[in-house]
Design an enzyme around this catalytic site. Structure first.
Site, PDB file in Angstrom:
ATOM      1  N   ILE A  74       1.107  -1.324  -0.120  1.00 57.32           N
ATOM      2  CA  ILE A  74       0.241  -0.206   0.137  1.00 57.32           C
ATOM      3  C   ILE A  74       0.770   1.342   0.260  1.00 57.32           C
ATOM      4  O   ILE A  74       0.452   2.277  -0.182  1.00 57.32           O
ATOM      5  CB  ILE A  74      -1.105  -0.081   1.145  1.00 57.32           C
ATOM      6  CG1 ILE A  74      -0.249   0.006   2.576  1.00 57.32           C
ATOM      7  CG2 ILE A  74      -1.972  -1.025   1.332  1.00 57.32           C
ATOM      8  CD1 ILE A  74      -0.959  -0.023   3.783  1.00 57.32           C
ATOM      9  N   ARG A 103       5.374   2.972  -0.765  1.00 54.48           N
ATOM     10  CA  ARG A 103       6.449   2.623  -1.102  1.00 54.48           C
ATOM     11  C   ARG A 103       7.220   3.961  -1.034  1.00 54.48           C
ATOM     12  O   ARG A 103       6.747   4.909  -1.427  1.00 54.48           O
ATOM     13  CB  ARG A 103       6.688   2.016  -2.717  1.00 54.48           C
ATOM     14  CG  ARG A 103       8.129   2.059  -3.030  1.00 54.48           C
ATOM     15  CD  ARG A 103       8.205   1.491  -4.538  1.00 54.48           C
ATOM     16  NE  ARG A 103       7.703   0.005  -4.659  1.00 54.48           N
ATOM     17  CZ  ARG A 103       6.482  -0.338  -5.360  1.00 54.48           C
ATOM     18  NH1 ARG A 103       5.811   0.795  -5.719  1.00 54.48           N
ATOM     19  NH2 ARG A 103       6.327  -1.763  -5.310  1.00 54.48           N
ATOM     20  N   GLY A 104       8.348   3.799  -0.481  1.00 52.99           N
ATOM     21  CA  GLY A 104       9.269   4.977  -0.102  1.00 52.99           C
ATOM     22  C   GLY A 104      10.736   4.731  -0.487  1.00 52.99           C
ATOM     23  O   GLY A 104      11.057   3.631  -0.651  1.00 52.99           O
ATOM     24  N   GLY A 105      11.362   5.732  -0.219  1.00 56.12           N
ATOM     25  CA  GLY A 105      12.929   5.826  -0.397  1.00 56.12           C
ATOM     26  C   GLY A 105      13.640   4.610   0.551  1.00 56.12           C
ATOM     27  O   GLY A 105      14.713   4.015   0.235  1.00 56.12           O
ATOM     28  N   MET A 106      12.973   4.269   1.585  1.00 59.45           N
ATOM     29  CA  MET A 106      13.909   3.711   2.648  1.00 59.45           C
ATOM     30  C   MET A 106      13.034   2.178   2.864  1.00 59.45           C
ATOM     31  O   MET A 106      13.798   1.264   3.388  1.00 59.45           O
ATOM     32  CB  MET A 106      13.541   4.270   3.938  1.00 59.45           C
ATOM     33  CG  MET A 106      14.281   5.816   3.871  1.00 59.45           C
ATOM     34  SD  MET A 106      14.284   6.472   5.669  1.00 59.45           S
ATOM     35  CE  MET A 106      12.374   6.861   5.659  1.00 59.45           C
ATOM     36  N   LYS A 146       5.681  -1.980   8.080  1.00 59.80           N
ATOM     37  CA  LYS A 146       6.622  -1.218   7.171  1.00 59.80           C
ATOM     38  C   LYS A 146       7.954  -1.792   7.457  1.00 59.80           C
ATOM     39  O   LYS A 146       8.217  -2.219   8.300  1.00 59.80           O
ATOM     40  CB  LYS A 146       6.996   0.263   7.828  1.00 59.80           C
ATOM     41  CG  LYS A 146       7.957   0.938   7.178  1.00 59.80           C
ATOM     42  CD  LYS A 146       8.226   2.455   7.471  1.00 59.80           C
ATOM     43  CE  LYS A 146       7.061   3.107   6.634  1.00 59.80           C
ATOM     44  NZ  LYS A 146       7.269   4.765   6.663  1.00 59.80           N
ATOM     45  N   ASP A 193      11.476  14.610   9.132  1.00 61.90           N
ATOM     46  CA  ASP A 193      10.980  14.407   7.604  1.00 61.90           C
ATOM     47  C   ASP A 193       9.376  14.819   7.732  1.00 61.90           C
ATOM     48  O   ASP A 193       8.489  14.124   7.057  1.00 61.90           O
ATOM     49  CB  ASP A 193      11.070  13.029   7.314  1.00 61.90           C
ATOM     50  CG  ASP A 193      10.871  12.656   5.726  1.00 61.90           C
ATOM     51  OD1 ASP A 193      10.959  13.974   4.926  1.00 61.90           O
ATOM     52  OD2 ASP A 193      10.922  11.874   5.359  1.00 61.90           O
TER      53      ASP A 193
END
Length: 613
Positions: A18, A20-23, A41, A143
């Site tokens: 559901i 997606r990120g850089g990490m 996560k 962030d």
């Protein structure tokens, strides 16, 4: 992402992707133990090969799990799972979080249109409330951006990703080798861009960028690359939001620009201060932020090094020069412009000399007296305006041929809203007739929101209440509340989230960690144990055979009714058990012989013969 197992930790059934990120990547999942939907996560495998980062991530995951605030996405659990990859088996940490069914602020801003002022202020206030709590707990988000702010269908604000950004910043500084700024560049604080150590005020800068974008539909700074955006954060003052969206009032401009100050000392020093000023601005009340003309970029900031932590990552302000930026420092003009300014200076000097010569000729070279005498200036006194409202002040000044201008209202605990507070020049001064007097009126007693301090320690609750401009009142210790441990706040008066005048006294009740033992006698064992569970008491059951009570009912308890004990105390209850049924032996009487019946002669049709005489 490498192939995940269907079940994590023998408990969480992993569903679809559901987010997606850089990490990391986020999956919806089902907690089979507690029967609830969660979000999980999981860190990307290429970022989990650094042992130092793994250790820091684990510590930060534990810290974020301790955060308990209605505007923060709750963290339920953390763990690790062995994942098969092309490079072999690696251990990936994961975090189990509250699943929020809603949309992000980034989704709301996708079309580039601003959000209405009231809604933007509501979202920003929720974010600042979350930051206020996390900063008290020692967690810096690092962030804050639209993609990390969730909005639920009922309008609640939820801040995500506490702890992870901090762990990443600790491991990789502020800039990676690929010029990717940790914490999206559009919301990066100047100190992050310069590679300096960040603090809570860095989060407030990012929150200011978020508020700016919600009000205008675009971030305060944009550019073709992260380098150019970071340079602007360090060296340029953003345009006031009202220059982008015309209906934004001056007070909102002032609040936003103070939050976006280049130096930390010029920003809001706490999330509570930022939130209070923002809400005052939305209500049309006075704010503590200075006028928008007060903001300028310090010369040192304009020449500061960006991303010093990673050589070659982000160049210095000087080396980052392109055609979009002037090749000179703040306060230094090109030679051509200096020459132009010098020409204007000489022209002004010559003009002043000519005027002075003309005046001198008129005064000393002309013997004729002036045709008319110089008119005298008539002075009037500013009258006493105490206790007057705006119209009454206007009328009183008009009687003296004076005009009135209205200054920003100020909060006052002594003067009712709308009444005169002060004048500039002050009351009693002699001023020229026809001049203008600036008058300040009372905004009344300012309001504050009672923070929700339930579950906090007494000291943490005191800080939260006093940070809102409220007065800490009495502390009452109460029993019989097993929900809270000893020393935790149970309730407050006034109630949490209520709007009250500043300086209102807030009284709290604190859990003693003790409860009263109830009367369990004659209760069914299931009901009795439920009563103990509700009071946070443990129990031990001892059965006892008896024919005098209904089976499975309580016939005894080691702590009698009304005893005050600590939560968790074990109560021994005695339960009636039916005695076993004993069968008595049966004695049969001796058998009686059955008599043999005498046969009865059957009647004959023949006549009987009588004996002869």
């Amino acid at each position: 992402m490498d192939q995940l197992p269907r079940m994590l930790a023998d408990r969480y059934e992993v569903g679809r992707l559901i987010g997606r990120g850089g990490m990391a990547q986020v999956y919806i999942a089902y907690d089979t133990r507690l029967s609830r939907t969660v979000a999980i996560k999981i860190l990307r495998s290429d970022m989990a090969t650094d042992d130092t980062f793994l250790a820091r991530f684990r510590r930060e995951a534990q810290s974020s799990a301790a955060l308990n605030h209605p505007s923060i996405v709750a963290v339920y659990d953390t763990g690790e799972e062995d994942i098969q990859t092309n490079q072999g088996t690696i251990t990936l940490p994961f975090i189990v979080m509250e699943y929020v069914n809603g949309q992000t602020v980034r989704d709301l801003l996708a079309d580039g249109d601003p959000i209405p002022i009231d809604e933007a202020a509501h979202v920003a206030a929720g974010v600042l409330s979350a930051l206020e709590y996390s900063h008290r707990e020692g967690i810096i988000h690092r962030d804050i951006k639209p993609g990390n702010i969730m909005l639920t269908p009922d309008g609640s604000v939820k801040v995500m990703d506490f702890g992870i950004a901090r762990a990443l910043a600790d491991a990789h500084s502020t800039v990676t080798q690929t010029n990717t700024v940790v914490g999206t560049a559009q919301y990066l604080s100047p100190e992050q861009a310069r590679g300096e150590v960040v603090d809570t005020r860095s989060d407030l800068y990012s929150a200011g960028c978020l508020l700016y974008e919600m009000l205008t539909g675009k971030p305060p700074f944009t550019g073709d690359s992260a380098v150019s955006v970071a340079y602007q954060h360090v060296s340029e003052v953003p345009a006031p939001p009202s220059s982008v969206t015309a209906d934004i009032p001056d007070n909102i401009d002032r609040v936003v620009l103070k939050a976006l100050s280049k130096t930390r000392e010029d920003r809001y020093q706490s999330a509570a201060e930022f939130r209070a000023d923002l809400l005052s601005a939305v209500r049309g009340q006075a704010v503590g932020a200075p006028a928008t003309t007060a903001y300028a970029v310090p010369a040192a900031a304009a020449t500061a090094v960006l991303g010093a932590a990673a050589p070659g990552s982000i160049p210095t302000a000087a080396s980052a020069h392109t055609g979009n930026y002037p090749p000179y420092e703040t306060g230094q003009l090109p030679a051509q412009q200096q020459k132009s300014n010098n020409g204007w200076l000489w022209a002004v000097i010559v003009l002043l000399l000519a005027v002075l010569g003309f005046v001198a000729f008129q005064v000393f070279g002309n013997d004729d007296p002036p045709e008319e005498p110089t008119p005298s200036i008539e002075l009037v006194q500013i009258p006493n305006l105490e206790g007057m409202n705006q119209q009454e002040v206007r009328n009183a000044l008009a009687e003296q041929d004076l005009d009135m201008t209205i200054a920003e209202p100020v909060e006052s605990d002594e003067i009712d809203a709308g009444l005169f507070v002060s004048a500039n020049p002050p009351v009693g001064s002699q001023v020229e007739k026809g001049s203008s007097v600036e008058v300040t009126f009372s905004a009344g007693v300012g309001e504050a929101t009672v923070p929700d301090v339930t579950g906090l320690s007494v000291e943490a609750a005191r800080r939260a209440i006093e940070d809102e401009g409220l007065i800490w009142g009495t502390t009452t210790t109460v029993d019989n509340n097993p929900t809270y441990d000893e020393g935790e706040v149970v309730s407050s008066d006034p109630a949490p989230n209520s709007r009250v005048p500043r300086q209102t006294v807030v009284n709290v009740e604190v859990s003693s960690g003790r409860v009263t033992v109830p009367n369990l006698l004659t209760l069914n064992v299931d009901i009795a144990t439920a009563e103990l569970d509700a009071r946070g008491l443990s129990y031990r059951i001892e059965p006892q055979e008896t024919a005098d009570a209904t089976p499975d009912t309580v016939i005894g308890q080691d702590y009698r009714e009304g005893s005050i004990v600590a939560t968790g105390t074990q109560i021994t209850i005695t339960i009636a058990k039916a005695p076993p049924v004993t069968e008595e032996p049966t004695t049969e009487p001796p058998a009686t012989p059955t008599p043999t019946p005498t046969p009865t002669p059957e009647p004959s049709d023949e006549p009987s013969e009588s004996p002869s005489p």
